[in-house]
Design a protein around this motif. Structure first.
Motif, PDB file in Angstrom:
ATOM      1  N   ILE A 106      -4.305  -4.444  12.723  1.00 21.16           N
ATOM      2  CA  ILE A 106      -4.111  -3.050  13.151  1.00 21.16           C
ATOM      3  C   ILE A 106      -4.298  -2.094  11.973  1.00 21.16           C
ATOM      4  O   ILE A 106      -5.089  -1.171  12.035  1.00 21.16           O
ATOM      5  CB  ILE A 106      -2.730  -2.889  13.826  1.00 21.16           C
ATOM      6  CG1 ILE A 106      -2.722  -3.751  15.091  1.00 21.16           C
ATOM      7  CG2 ILE A 106      -2.442  -1.401  14.171  1.00 21.16           C
ATOM      8  CD1 ILE A 106      -1.475  -3.760  15.883  1.00 21.16           C
ATOM      9  N   ARG A 107      -3.562  -2.343  10.869  1.00 22.27           N
ATOM     10  CA  ARG A 107      -3.700  -1.435   9.715  1.00 22.27           C
ATOM     11  C   ARG A 107      -4.978  -1.718   8.903  1.00 22.27           C
ATOM     12  O   ARG A 107      -5.421  -0.883   8.146  1.00 22.27           O
ATOM     13  CB  ARG A 107      -2.472  -1.576   8.800  1.00 22.27           C
ATOM     14  CG  ARG A 107      -1.255  -0.801   9.278  1.00 22.27           C
ATOM     15  CD  ARG A 107      -0.154  -0.870   8.230  1.00 22.27           C
ATOM     16  NE  ARG A 107      -0.654  -0.603   6.894  1.00 22.27           N
ATOM     17  CZ  ARG A 107      -0.596   0.554   6.258  1.00 22.27           C
ATOM     18  NH1 ARG A 107      -0.010   1.572   6.813  1.00 22.27           N
ATOM     19  NH2 ARG A 107      -1.088   0.679   5.047  1.00 22.27           N
ATOM     20  N   ARG A 108      -5.482  -2.932   9.050  1.00 23.96           N
ATOM     21  CA  ARG A 108      -6.685  -3.360   8.311  1.00 23.96           C
ATOM     22  C   ARG A 108      -6.545  -3.130   6.795  1.00 23.96           C
ATOM     23  O   ARG A 108      -7.478  -2.686   6.136  1.00 23.96           O
ATOM     24  CB  ARG A 108      -7.933  -2.648   8.827  1.00 23.96           C
ATOM     25  CG  ARG A 108      -8.294  -3.049  10.237  1.00 23.96           C
ATOM     26  CD  ARG A 108      -9.356  -2.147  10.791  1.00 23.96           C
ATOM     27  NE  ARG A 108      -9.637  -2.502  12.168  1.00 23.96           N
ATOM     28  CZ  ARG A 108     -10.532  -3.413  12.557  1.00 23.96           C
ATOM     29  NH1 ARG A 108     -11.232  -4.076  11.674  1.00 23.96           N
ATOM     30  NH2 ARG A 108     -10.715  -3.661  13.831  1.00 23.96           N
ATOM     31  N   ASP A 109      -5.346  -3.440   6.265  1.00 24.77           N
ATOM     32  CA  ASP A 109      -5.163  -3.344   4.807  1.00 24.77           C
ATOM     33  C   ASP A 109      -5.287  -4.744   4.187  1.00 24.77           C
ATOM     34  O   ASP A 109      -5.673  -5.693   4.855  1.00 24.77           O
ATOM     35  CB  ASP A 109      -3.837  -2.631   4.473  1.00 24.77           C
ATOM     36  CG  ASP A 109      -2.618  -3.392   4.987  1.00 24.77           C
ATOM     37  OD1 ASP A 109      -2.727  -4.614   5.208  1.00 24.77           O
ATOM     38  OD2 ASP A 109      -1.552  -2.774   5.169  1.00 24.77           O
ATOM     39  N   PRO A 155       0.840  -1.208   0.000  1.00 29.30           N
ATOM     40  CA  PRO A 155       0.000   0.000   0.000  1.00 29.30           C
ATOM     41  C   PRO A 155       0.874   1.256   0.000  1.00 29.30           C
ATOM     42  O   PRO A 155       1.937   1.273   0.622  1.00 29.30           O
ATOM     43  CB  PRO A 155      -0.783  -0.127   1.310  1.00 29.30           C
ATOM     44  CG  PRO A 155      -0.775  -1.594   1.636  1.00 29.30           C
ATOM     45  CD  PRO A 155       0.502  -2.147   1.074  1.00 29.30           C
ATOM     46  N   SER A 156       0.403   2.323  -0.709  1.00 24.06           N
ATOM     47  CA  SER A 156       1.281   3.489  -0.967  1.00 24.06           C
ATOM     48  C   SER A 156       1.612   4.283   0.299  1.00 24.06           C
ATOM     49  O   SER A 156       2.589   5.015   0.323  1.00 24.06           O
ATOM     50  CB  SER A 156       0.621   4.404  -2.002  1.00 24.06           C
ATOM     51  OG  SER A 156      -0.677   4.693  -1.575  1.00 24.06           O
ATOM     52  N   ASP A 157       0.812   4.114   1.377  1.00 24.18           N
ATOM     53  CA  ASP A 157       1.111   4.899   2.583  1.00 24.18           C
ATOM     54  C   ASP A 157       2.106   4.213   3.521  1.00 24.18           C
ATOM     55  O   ASP A 157       2.364   4.693   4.621  1.00 24.18           O
ATOM     56  CB  ASP A 157      -0.195   5.208   3.337  1.00 24.18           C
ATOM     57  CG  ASP A 157      -0.950   3.939   3.719  1.00 24.18           C
ATOM     58  OD1 ASP A 157      -0.730   2.897   3.062  1.00 24.18           O
ATOM     59  OD2 ASP A 157      -1.744   3.989   4.673  1.00 24.18           O
ATOM     60  N   ILE A 158       2.686   3.114   3.099  1.00 22.64           N
ATOM     61  CA  ILE A 158       3.682   2.450   3.961  1.00 22.64           C
ATOM     62  C   ILE A 158       5.013   3.188   3.833  1.00 22.64           C
ATOM     63  O   ILE A 158       5.500   3.388   2.716  1.00 22.64           O
ATOM     64  CB  ILE A 158       3.821   0.964   3.566  1.00 22.64           C
ATOM     65  CG1 ILE A 158       2.479   0.295   3.771  1.00 22.64           C
ATOM     66  CG2 ILE A 158       4.964   0.292   4.305  1.00 22.64           C
ATOM     67  CD1 ILE A 158       2.454  -1.032   4.384  1.00 22.64           C
TER      68      ILE A 158
END
Ligand code: HEM
Ligand code: HEM
Length: 179
Positions: free
Chosen positions: A167-170, A77-80
């Protein structure tokens, strides 16, 4: 649906990649405790099973690496943040390296002992080293350290997968589970 994002990058892991990942995961998660059991208790049949499963793990990684090199992993995911990306990539390639090296070390150590290398009672694998008890003893020490290192890394790997899911629910765990 083509399975490719607009950028041309894959959205998910291929079915083959997922089968190879989970088959390897089950075998390795059996293999580490089985190894620790056979050195501490007198468990003859588990010895043979440990060697057979180890040879199967080696066969799977021989198929998996070319598949992985020709089928890139989907991007995270791009926000990592970048350090976490580097950590994930490093972890995966260290695990790949251990999946190659650990069974080969076990096979050479067993050959040099020398002890039989059965494959699920179907056939006997050849010895790939000549008799050398000193080398065998040393390689079993290496085999133990690599086995423990794998166990520690896998705790981190599984913890990271759960962190993504809970936690991140991705979708990082889901794309390895169902594509
Ligand atoms: C319950 C156990 C496990 C879980 C929940 C799990 C979960 C995952 C997930 C979610 C990914 C995808 C990561 C991403 O998309 O960036 C992954 C990749 C990977 N896993 Fe596991 N795994 C487990 C066990 C194992 C075991 C035992 C091994 C081997 C020793 C292993 C080796 C790998 C490798 C090498 C990758 C990288 C795949 C790639 O090339 O991108 N995993 N795992
Ligand atoms: C990924 C594959 C493998 C893993 C994770 C693994 C892991 C382990 C572990 C953790 C131990 C316990 C070491 C100790 O506490 O001293 C062990 C022992 C052992 N492994 Fe493996 N192993 C693998 C593959 C193999 C293969 C392919 C062979 C042989 C063909 C093999 C032969 C042995 C033997 C004979 C022992 C007992 C050593 C002794 O009696 O001192 N292993 N393994």
């Amino acid at each position: 649906m083509s399975g490719l994002a607009a950028s041309g990058a894959p959205r998910s892991y291929t079915l083959i990649a997922r089968i190879l990942h989970w088959a390897t995961a089950v075998l390795v998660l059996f293999q580490i405790p089985a190894g620790l059991l056979i050195v501490n208790f007198d468990l003859g049949p588990v010895y043979d099973l440990h060697k057979s499963v180890g040879a199967l793990i080696l066969a799977l990684i021989i198929v998996r690496l070319p598949w992985r090199l020709s089928h890139p992993a989907p991007p995270l995911p791009s926000d990592i943040p970048p350090p976490q990306r580097v950590a994930a990539l490093t972890m995966h390639w260290v695990l790949y390296a251990l999946l190659v090296v650990q069974p080969i070390v076990g096979w050479i150590a067993t050959s040099a002992y020398p002890a039989p290398v059965p494959f699920f009672g179907l056939l006997e694998l050849p010895h790939i080293w000549w008799e050398d008890r000193v080398l065998s003893d040393r390689l079993f020490v290496v085999h133990r350290s690599l086995g423990i290192a794998m166990g520690v890394l896998l705790i981190g790997h599984i913890g990271a997968a759960l962190y993504h899911h809970v936690i991140r629910r991705d979708k990082v765990l889901l794309r390895m589970l169902r594509g």
